[in-house]
Write a protein that holds these residues in place. Structure first.
Motif, mmCIF file in Angstrom:
data_model
loop_
_atom_site.group_PDB
_atom_site.id
_atom_site.type_symbol
_atom_site.label_atom_id
_atom_site.label_comp_id
_atom_site.label_asym_id
_atom_site.label_seq_id
_atom_site.Cartn_x
_atom_site.Cartn_y
_atom_site.Cartn_z
ATOM 1 N N SER A 159 3.653 15.046 11.168
ATOM 2 C CA SER A 159 3.603 15.449 9.767
ATOM 3 C C SER A 159 2.726 16.878 9.918
ATOM 4 O O SER A 159 1.815 17.017 10.642
ATOM 5 N N GLY A 160 3.118 17.563 8.692
ATOM 6 C CA GLY A 160 1.996 18.708 8.380
ATOM 7 C C GLY A 160 2.769 19.359 7.587
ATOM 8 O O GLY A 160 3.471 18.830 6.682
ATOM 9 N N LYS A 161 1.959 20.786 7.196
ATOM 10 C CA LYS A 161 2.576 21.389 5.829
ATOM 11 C C LYS A 161 3.083 22.691 6.395
ATOM 12 O O LYS A 161 2.608 23.381 7.333
ATOM 13 N N ARG A 162 3.877 23.300 5.542
ATOM 14 C CA ARG A 162 4.625 24.603 5.888
ATOM 15 C C ARG A 162 3.401 25.699 5.443
ATOM 16 O O ARG A 162 2.892 25.688 4.485
ATOM 17 N N LEU A 163 3.157 26.761 6.392
ATOM 18 C CA LEU A 163 2.343 27.723 6.228
ATOM 19 C C LEU A 163 3.223 28.979 5.747
ATOM 20 O O LEU A 163 2.181 29.763 5.175
ATOM 21 N N PRO B 242 2.874 34.920 4.843
ATOM 22 C CA PRO B 242 2.206 33.421 4.403
ATOM 23 C C PRO B 242 2.846 33.056 3.084
ATOM 24 O O PRO B 242 3.359 34.127 2.139
ATOM 25 N N GLU B 243 2.983 32.033 2.566
ATOM 26 C CA GLU B 243 3.558 31.457 1.396
ATOM 27 C C GLU B 243 2.348 31.516 0.366
ATOM 28 O O GLU B 243 1.485 31.384 0.418
#
Length: 111
Positions: free
Chosen positions: A91-95, A110-111
């Motif tokens: 699990s993680g988050k999109r950077l 970066p987003e």
């Protein structure tokens, strides 16, 4: 007879020194030369941070067979990590997103 004894050369040389005593000096001179060459190479490759005990340096190295290693130095600790092709999960988050340009450079957005 006294005159002949003064000017006679001994087995150890003219002044009574051992002719092999200079070999130790050659060894010392070669060690100094090797250290000087290492420092010159470090400064030519801008790697003097490797000698600084408080610096943090990361180097990525790719071998001829395609394996990639990442060398990380933090203070006096040096850590070697091998990079693999195996997919990872978790699990993680999109950077952000990375794009590779036609000239081979990678740009991170970066987003």
């Amino acid at each position: 007879m006294r005159y002949l004894n003064k000017h006679r050369y001994s087995r150890l040389g003219e002044h009574g020194e051992d002719p092999l005593s200079g070999v130790a000096n050659l060894f010392d001179a070669s060690i100094v030369f090797i250290v000087a060459m290492m420092l010159a190479l470090f400064s030519a490759w801008n790697m003097m941070d490797l000698l600084d005990p408080n610096s943090e340096v990361t180097i990525a190295k790719k071998s001829a067979d395609g394996h990639v290693e990442v060398l990380t130095k933090r203070g006096a600790e040096i850590k070697v990590s091998k990079v693999s092709d195996k997919p990872l999960s978790g699990s993680g988050k999109r950077l952000g997103t990375a794009y590779q340009l036609p000239d081979g450079k990678v740009v991170y957005v970066p987003e």
